[in-house]
Scaffold this active site. Structure first.
Site, PDB file in Angstrom:
ATOM      1  N   GLN A  97     -14.367 -21.678 -10.226  1.00  0.00           N
ATOM      2  CA  GLN A  97     -14.660 -20.380 -10.780  1.00  0.00           C
ATOM      3  C   GLN A  97     -13.603 -20.054 -11.826  1.00  0.00           C
ATOM      4  O   GLN A  97     -12.560 -20.700 -11.879  1.00  0.00           O
ATOM      5  CB  GLN A  97     -14.688 -19.342  -9.676  1.00  0.00           C
ATOM      6  N   GLU A 145     -22.752 -24.150 -10.574  1.00  0.00           N
ATOM      7  CA  GLU A 145     -21.476 -24.292  -9.844  1.00  0.00           C
ATOM      8  C   GLU A 145     -21.076 -25.758  -9.885  1.00  0.00           C
ATOM      9  O   GLU A 145     -21.841 -26.617  -9.436  1.00  0.00           O
ATOM     10  CB  GLU A 145     -21.602 -23.809  -8.390  1.00  0.00           C
ATOM     11  N   ASN A 161     -29.023 -17.422  -4.330  1.00  0.00           N
ATOM     12  CA  ASN A 161     -28.016 -18.466  -4.529  1.00  0.00           C
ATOM     13  C   ASN A 161     -27.987 -19.370  -3.292  1.00  0.00           C
ATOM     14  O   ASN A 161     -27.979 -18.861  -2.160  1.00  0.00           O
ATOM     15  CB  ASN A 161     -26.632 -17.818  -4.709  1.00  0.00           C
ATOM     16  N   GLU A 162     -27.965 -20.652  -3.513  1.00  0.00           N
ATOM     17  CA  GLU A 162     -27.901 -21.619  -2.407  1.00  0.00           C
ATOM     18  C   GLU A 162     -28.814 -21.157  -1.264  1.00  0.00           C
ATOM     19  O   GLU A 162     -28.377 -20.973  -0.118  1.00  0.00           O
ATOM     20  CB  GLU A 162     -26.449 -21.841  -1.960  1.00  0.00           C
ATOM     21  N   TYR A 198     -20.047 -29.944  -5.964  1.00  0.00           N
ATOM     22  CA  TYR A 198     -18.587 -29.914  -5.859  1.00  0.00           C
ATOM     23  C   TYR A 198     -18.138 -31.306  -5.451  1.00  0.00           C
ATOM     24  O   TYR A 198     -18.811 -31.981  -4.667  1.00  0.00           O
ATOM     25  CB  TYR A 198     -18.143 -28.913  -4.785  1.00  0.00           C
ATOM     26  N   GLU A 257     -16.901 -14.459  -8.789  1.00  0.00           N
ATOM     27  CA  GLU A 257     -17.497 -13.989  -7.534  1.00  0.00           C
ATOM     28  C   GLU A 257     -16.521 -13.040  -6.852  1.00  0.00           C
ATOM     29  O   GLU A 257     -15.296 -13.179  -6.989  1.00  0.00           O
ATOM     30  CB  GLU A 257     -17.769 -15.213  -6.636  1.00  0.00           C
TER      31      GLU A 257
HETATM   32  O1  AHR Z   1     -17.776 -21.172  -5.295  1.00  0.00           O
HETATM   33  C1  AHR Z   1     -17.572 -20.919  -3.938  1.00  0.00           C
HETATM   34  C2  AHR Z   1     -18.866 -20.977  -3.118  1.00  0.00           C
HETATM   35  O2  AHR Z   1     -19.360 -22.283  -3.166  1.00  0.00           O
HETATM   36  C3  AHR Z   1     -19.997 -20.143  -3.636  1.00  0.00           C
HETATM   37  O3  AHR Z   1     -19.939 -18.835  -3.181  1.00  0.00           O
HETATM   38  C4  AHR Z   1     -21.198 -20.830  -3.070  1.00  0.00           C
HETATM   39  O4  AHR Z   1     -22.355 -20.630  -3.834  1.00  0.00           O
HETATM   40  C5  AHR Z   1     -20.774 -22.278  -3.045  1.00  0.00           C
HETATM   41  O5  AHR Z   1     -21.134 -22.924  -1.909  1.00  0.00           O
END
Ligand code: AHR
Length: 557
Positions: free
Chosen positions: A406, A356, A219-220, A293, A62
């Site tokens: 990432q 992600e 995205n999101e 996450y 990104e």
């Molecule tokens: O990976 C960092 C961020 O985390 C990304 O930009 C977003 O999609 C997610 O919330």
């Protein structure tokens, strides 16, 4: 309010305050299987689970912090060895791990990005304020705040070609109209000489189409990607994906923006609204994304996502287990979202795309101070990543792609780089070990091991003792196994049900220091060790060290 919503709120409002290596010892084969094994793994050769998509070993870059500028892109005139401006060492590492697919350009950045800014002569490209500008630390270089667009679609495609992976582009659904999505597809996929955009592509040196198959549609979209409800998003998804030009591309695979963690209502709401116009709408969806996450949240003491994040480098055994527990939840998420999807998509045509994932810590462990969201991965993150990859491998019919967040200089990075400095992190070593599963036939494995028992703030807690996954390619079985116990090795009997093992090797990543990690100064502090095992039979016994990731390669004969 659950944890996911807290992160969602955070993203919606953009309110960020901004050793010694020991190897698995081999116990000699015992015909009666009498080695005093406390654990057992049965690999069932006759119980295939489905082909493991190579794409579950995918990556993500990104325009954020040091990912693109300094990480991937150094520029053609840089003293850093490069191929057409792209960091050479990174290309070589990606070739080694057979990186299958790369997601770009975000992340949240994607929904603020005009792809046209990143094409045409580099010196004429505009400078823009990066989506993450407000979150950048004070000591961040200005190139991280102000996007100079030196790396755009052409450079990304070049990177993918050099690394040998497929591109997966995330389109802007929040701030560009659907027409611009179709035009980006045209720029990438229209035949040579067919349109003005195809000619612009040719002028950049790419007369033949890029042939991009995978397209993320926002995205999101529940947060930074537009703050939609699931129903609102489904309407936008239909609008964006209706009549997108196909050209010679056999298939365009659209990935819908899916739920954050366990937000079942998003999945339900999306399908309910999408199918309001008929079941055939399913033909237009390749996958539904899922993001998860993990932070040290499960002790539930702190309400705020940012403040709850633990330290990447300083942690106690309880933090190790609690982080793994938070990561492990992704398996239930995969199973439950899949079940909900099946209520509408009874034939399960739509797959899950975990685009992600990773553990996310608070700032403080950056290899390059000033790099937003950069953290230094340790052995804990290697164990975490191996656990996640094993989970994806165990659900080959459900998970078609996954992208670690990432690739470089951000969150769960396999690689860290700054100017001429570079190192492979423990996470990178796991990707190298697990590449052997790509495209293999998943095999059911039955694992029994004593649970880990630990004290969780005065209350007894348990965690699983061993987990892993197995795959078969030709006459070779690959079995990967994680031992999460911070201090106890597991004597393990491995039984190959339905075949005999003629030769085997064991690769182990471990350390007596659970915080072990690599740095620019000590890039080889933690590396996997491989040795041959002398075996011949259906069973073998071995010791899987404490805090380890293991890969057994077993030739059947
Ligand atoms: O990976 C960092 C961020 O985390 C990304 O930009 C977003 O999609 C997610 O919330």
């Amino acid at each position: 309010m659950n944890r996911g919503i807290r992160r969602r709120e955070f993203l919606r409002h953009g309110a960020l305050a901004a050793g010694a290596v020991a190897c698995g010892a081999y116990l000699p084969y015992s015909a009666a299987g009498t080695a005093s094994a406390d654990s057992r793994i049965d690999v069932l050769l006759d119980e295939p689970l489905g082909l493991i998509s190579p794409n579950i070993y995918g990556h993500f870059i990104e325009h954020l912090g040091g990912v693109i500028y300094d990480g991937v892109w150094v520029g053609e005139n840089s003293r850093v060895p490069n191929v057409k401006g792209i960091r050479k060492r990174l290309i070589e590492e990606l070739q080694k791990i057979q990186a299958p697919v790369m997601r770009y350009p975000g992340g949240c950045f994607a929904d603020s990005y005009d792809w046209r800014d990143g094409i045409g002569p580099a010196e004429k490209r505009p400078r823009r304020t990066n989506f993450w500008a407000n979150d950048e630390p004070k000591n961040a270089p200005s190139t991280h705040k102000y996007e100079a667009n030196q790396f755009g679609t052409n450079e990304f495609m070049q990177f993918c070609r050099l690394a040998g992976c497929q591109p997966y582009l995330a389109a802007n659904l929040r701030s560009l109209p659907p027409e611009e999505f179709a035009r980006w597809v045209e720029y990438c996929n229209a035949p040579a000489g067919s349109t003005t955009l195809a000619e612009m592509r040719a002028a950049a040196g790419f007369s033949e189409p890029f042939g991009v198959r995978f397209w993320g549609v926002g995205n999101e979209s529940w947060g930074c990607g537009g703050d939609f409800t699931a129903q609102e998003y489904a309407v936008e998804f239909r609008r964006f994906t209706t009549w997108v030009p196909r050209y010679d591309q056999k298939e365009l695979s659209f990935v819908a923006s899916g739920p954050n963690t366990d937000e079942w209502e998003w999945t339900r709401g999306f399908f309910e609204e999408l199918l309001r116009k008929g079941k055939w709408q399913l033909d237009g969806v390749y996958g539904l994304s899922l993001h998860h996450y993990a932070a040290n949240l499960s002790r539930g003491k702190i309400a705020d996502w940012e403040k709850s994040k633990g330290s990447a480098l300083q942690f106690a055994p309880i933090d190790w287990y609690e982080l793994l527990r938070e990561g492990q939840r992704i398996e239930t998420m995969i199973e439950n979202h899949w079940r909900i999807m099946g209520e509408w998509d009874t034939e399960h045509r739509v797959k899950l795309i975990v685009d992600e994932w990773g553990p996310w810590y608070r700032s403080g462990s950056e290899a390059t101070p000033g790099d937003l969201f950069e953290q230094t991965p340790t052995l804990r993150d290697a164990v975490f990543s191996a656990m996640n990859l094993d989970i994806f491998s165990r659900h080959p019919e459900k998970v078609a792609m996954a992208n670690c967040a990432q690739l470089i200089n951000c969150i769960n990075s396999p690689y860290l780089a700054h100017e001429e400095k570079f190192c492979v992190t423990p996470v990178g070593h796991v990707f190298a070990m697990y590449a052997a599963h790509q495209g293999g036939q998943g095999l059911r494995t039955v694992i029994s091991a004593p649970a880990v028992r630990y004290d969780r703030d005065g209350k007894p807690a348990t965690f699983w003792g061993l987990q892993g996954s197995a795959s078969l390619r030709g006459k070779e079985v690959v079995l990967t196994v994680v031992n999460p116990h911070v201090s106890e090795a597991r004597e393990t009997l491995i039984a190959m049900r339905g075949g005999r093992v003629s030769s085997a090797s064991l690769t182990t990543l471990t350390s007596t220091d659970i915080q072990a990690h690599n740095t620019f100064a000590e890039p080889a502090a933690l590396e996997p060790q491989t040795k041959k095992l002398d075996v011949n039979g259906e069973e073998l016994a071995m010791v899987l060290p404490a805090a380890s990731v293991n890969k057994l390669t077993l030739a059947l004969g």
